[in-house]
Design a protein around this motif. Sequence first.
Motif, mmCIF file in Angstrom:
data_model
loop_
_atom_site.group_PDB
_atom_site.id
_atom_site.type_symbol
_atom_site.label_atom_id
_atom_site.label_comp_id
_atom_site.label_asym_id
_atom_site.label_seq_id
_atom_site.Cartn_x
_atom_site.Cartn_y
_atom_site.Cartn_z
ATOM 1 N N LEU A 344 34.550 44.060 53.849
ATOM 2 C CA LEU A 344 35.160 44.886 55.048
ATOM 3 C C LEU A 344 35.456 44.077 56.210
ATOM 4 N N GLU A 345 34.388 43.065 56.352
ATOM 5 C CA GLU A 345 34.397 42.263 57.829
ATOM 6 C C GLU A 345 35.322 41.114 57.764
ATOM 7 N N LEU A 346 35.557 40.435 56.528
ATOM 8 C CA LEU A 346 36.249 39.226 56.518
ATOM 9 C C LEU A 346 37.618 39.132 55.617
ATOM 10 N N VAL A 347 37.852 40.181 54.909
ATOM 11 C CA VAL A 347 38.984 40.118 54.038
ATOM 12 C C VAL A 347 40.175 41.209 54.422
ATOM 13 N N ARG A 348 41.357 40.450 54.267
ATOM 14 C CA ARG A 348 42.456 41.419 54.561
ATOM 15 C C ARG A 348 43.446 40.861 53.144
ATOM 16 N N THR A 349 44.282 41.841 52.524
ATOM 17 C CA THR A 349 45.225 41.435 51.676
ATOM 18 C C THR A 349 46.497 42.371 51.688
ATOM 19 N N ASP A 350 47.640 41.496 51.424
ATOM 20 C CA ASP A 350 49.245 42.346 51.576
ATOM 21 C C ASP A 350 49.896 42.045 50.610
ATOM 22 N N SER A 351 50.457 42.965 49.589
ATOM 23 C CA SER A 351 51.164 42.535 48.666
ATOM 24 C C SER A 351 50.815 41.641 47.604
ATOM 25 N N CYS A 352 49.708 41.821 47.158
ATOM 26 C CA CYS A 352 49.068 41.068 45.919
ATOM 27 C C CYS A 352 49.216 42.023 44.682
ATOM 28 N N GLY A 353 49.890 41.439 43.461
ATOM 29 C CA GLY A 353 50.004 42.149 42.409
ATOM 30 C C GLY A 353 48.798 42.822 41.743
ATOM 31 N N CYS A 354 47.779 42.355 41.360
ATOM 32 C CA CYS A 354 46.686 42.633 40.815
ATOM 33 C C CYS A 354 45.385 42.088 41.320
ATOM 34 N N ILE A 355 44.605 43.000 41.697
ATOM 35 C CA ILE A 355 43.255 42.499 42.410
ATOM 36 C C ILE A 355 42.127 42.992 41.552
ATOM 37 N N LEU A 356 41.304 42.145 40.976
ATOM 38 C CA LEU A 356 40.247 42.530 40.088
ATOM 39 C C LEU A 356 39.101 42.165 40.722
ATOM 40 N N CYS A 357 38.058 43.490 40.623
ATOM 41 C CA CYS A 357 36.830 43.329 41.546
ATOM 42 C C CYS A 357 36.014 44.258 40.535
ATOM 43 N N THR A 358 34.734 44.210 41.050
ATOM 44 C CA THR A 358 33.608 45.165 40.465
ATOM 45 C C THR A 358 33.707 46.468 40.946
ATOM 46 N N PRO A 359 33.236 47.875 40.183
ATOM 47 C CA PRO A 359 33.277 48.979 40.831
ATOM 48 C C PRO A 359 32.638 49.239 42.167
ATOM 49 N N GLU A 360 31.514 48.325 42.481
ATOM 50 C CA GLU A 360 30.867 48.415 43.835
ATOM 51 C C GLU A 360 31.896 47.681 44.930
ATOM 52 N N GLN A 361 32.846 47.009 44.563
ATOM 53 C CA GLN A 361 33.669 46.223 45.438
ATOM 54 C C GLN A 361 35.031 47.057 45.797
ATOM 55 N N LYS A 362 35.087 47.869 44.815
ATOM 56 C CA LYS A 362 36.506 48.631 44.739
ATOM 57 C C LYS A 362 36.959 49.422 46.108
ATOM 58 N N SER A 363 36.097 50.244 46.288
ATOM 59 C CA SER A 363 36.466 50.786 47.747
ATOM 60 C C SER A 363 36.734 50.241 48.838
ATOM 61 N N LEU A 367 40.232 49.582 51.357
ATOM 62 C CA LEU A 367 40.470 49.779 52.588
ATOM 63 C C LEU A 367 41.045 48.445 53.130
ATOM 64 N N VAL A 368 40.836 47.274 52.810
ATOM 65 C CA VAL A 368 41.391 46.127 53.372
ATOM 66 C C VAL A 368 42.648 45.674 52.716
ATOM 67 N N SER A 369 43.024 46.407 51.811
ATOM 68 C CA SER A 369 44.340 45.768 51.152
ATOM 69 C C SER A 369 45.867 46.858 51.304
ATOM 70 N N ARG A 370 46.938 46.204 51.402
ATOM 71 C CA ARG A 370 48.042 46.753 51.775
ATOM 72 C C ARG A 370 49.050 46.336 50.537
ATOM 73 N N ASN A 371 49.693 47.387 50.042
ATOM 74 C CA ASN A 371 50.900 47.422 49.022
ATOM 75 C C ASN A 371 50.566 46.530 47.847
ATOM 76 N N ALA A 372 49.098 47.088 47.372
ATOM 77 C CA ALA A 372 48.655 46.152 46.190
ATOM 78 C C ALA A 372 49.268 46.966 44.858
ATOM 79 N N GLY A 373 49.523 46.313 43.857
ATOM 80 C CA GLY A 373 49.956 46.850 42.738
ATOM 81 C C GLY A 373 48.754 47.378 41.964
ATOM 82 N N LEU A 374 47.788 46.874 41.772
ATOM 83 C CA LEU A 374 46.585 47.330 41.255
ATOM 84 C C LEU A 374 45.250 46.759 41.521
ATOM 85 N N ILE A 375 44.355 47.731 42.012
ATOM 86 C CA ILE A 375 42.912 47.539 42.031
ATOM 87 C C ILE A 375 42.136 47.775 41.111
ATOM 88 N N GLY A 376 41.500 46.993 40.145
ATOM 89 C CA GLY A 376 40.714 47.365 39.005
ATOM 90 C C GLY A 376 39.343 46.816 38.894
#
Length: 410
Positions: A344-363, A367-376
């Motif tokens: 939340l403090e340091l990351v911003r993403t825009d127009s990324c096709g697929c973002i892979l993360c843990t369930p704890e990181q997903k929320s 919040l910090v991503s725009r136009n993401a194809g999939l956050i899983g």
Amino acid sequence: MLEDFLGKKIYVVNCNICDARKVKEEDLSSYEKIIINADTILVNERAKSVLSRLPIICNTDNTLELEGEVSIVSQNGDYEINGSTAVLDNTFLSVNGNVVIKPGTEAVLSSYTAVSVNGSVLCPASLAPFLSRFSVNGSTECYPDDCTVLDAVFTPDAWFPLRARQEAHYYVSEQLRLTDPKLDVSALAARQVRFVTPAALVPEERAAEAVALFDETVKLTVIPAGYAFIPGDAGLEEALLEKYGGRFYLDGSLTIESQNASLLSRLEKPQVTGTVYLPEGLMEAFRQTGAEYGKLEIIKGTSLAGKAMLTLDNALLDASPDGISIRGCGLLRIKKEISPERILELVRTDSCGCILCTPEQKSAMELVSRNAGLIGDLKDKSGSESGGGIFDMLKQAANTRVANADLYVL
């Protein structure tokens, strides 16, 4: 006994064309599930009857019913149909790419019983009736028969006036760019060359001469006098200014990073058709340049753009104390060591096709991503989250038959 242990078999077919016209029920009856992933499936009346009795799941864009003997041609890539194209009668053509049809190809087109195109089709207007045989997953355009087809976005070079035929007509499907500094536009006009195109990009110094090259329906964009033309996205760097100077027309997006803040003073009312990406701290300095642009987007700290794959870990964040902005990344993998608070403090993403993360990181990523194809969720493939661990993975692999092919005969 082994079948009881492993369970019934699964059959998976991945292909561009699946020819199921000769399918035999007895060959496939032992499978519990048959999955066909294909761009096109070819069937006939008998095959439809057989397939209806089998446990088949079909994932396809196109199903064609063809009777009798049919030749099959599969092309992975762009394809041109011209007068010298050799084709047998009653041929099915599948193209995973774009198709260009040249004039005078009536006999060739008559030999195709069906054509499937995963791409665009460009066709002479007089041959448009043959397009009824085409199944096209993309755009279809017709051009005047008297035109020579050039690139969709075409920039004539300094030698083009010498190569162009007297009174020739040329078709440019997207945009004509008369931006080469060495191009003699008056020489093209003197040869009575004409371009058929929906749009043209012309420097102001050449506009008066250029209008003779196309008709009044063309959308004309004029680059102001004294401006250098930059095609595509760019970053504000010393090398860019050395090549083009500070007064430029950029047909794309411009990225400005904190370390290049001193270069802003050298900009002279640049024009940017796309988005300008810059840190918030440079906003006022950029506005002082008098720039014109499509959109303005604030980036956080270090900017990374256009990566096919990227892994974000604590080491990368440690090297970017002002944060990191990731744009246009195909696959972004977030290491589980990064806390949601740090995201939340340091990351911003825009127009990324697929973002892979843990369930704890997903929320946090949402919040910090725009136009993401999939956050899983990023599953631990060695543990129970994968459906039973390594034993179940081996079991599934043992009872699954997989076929990968361009053309597969079922």
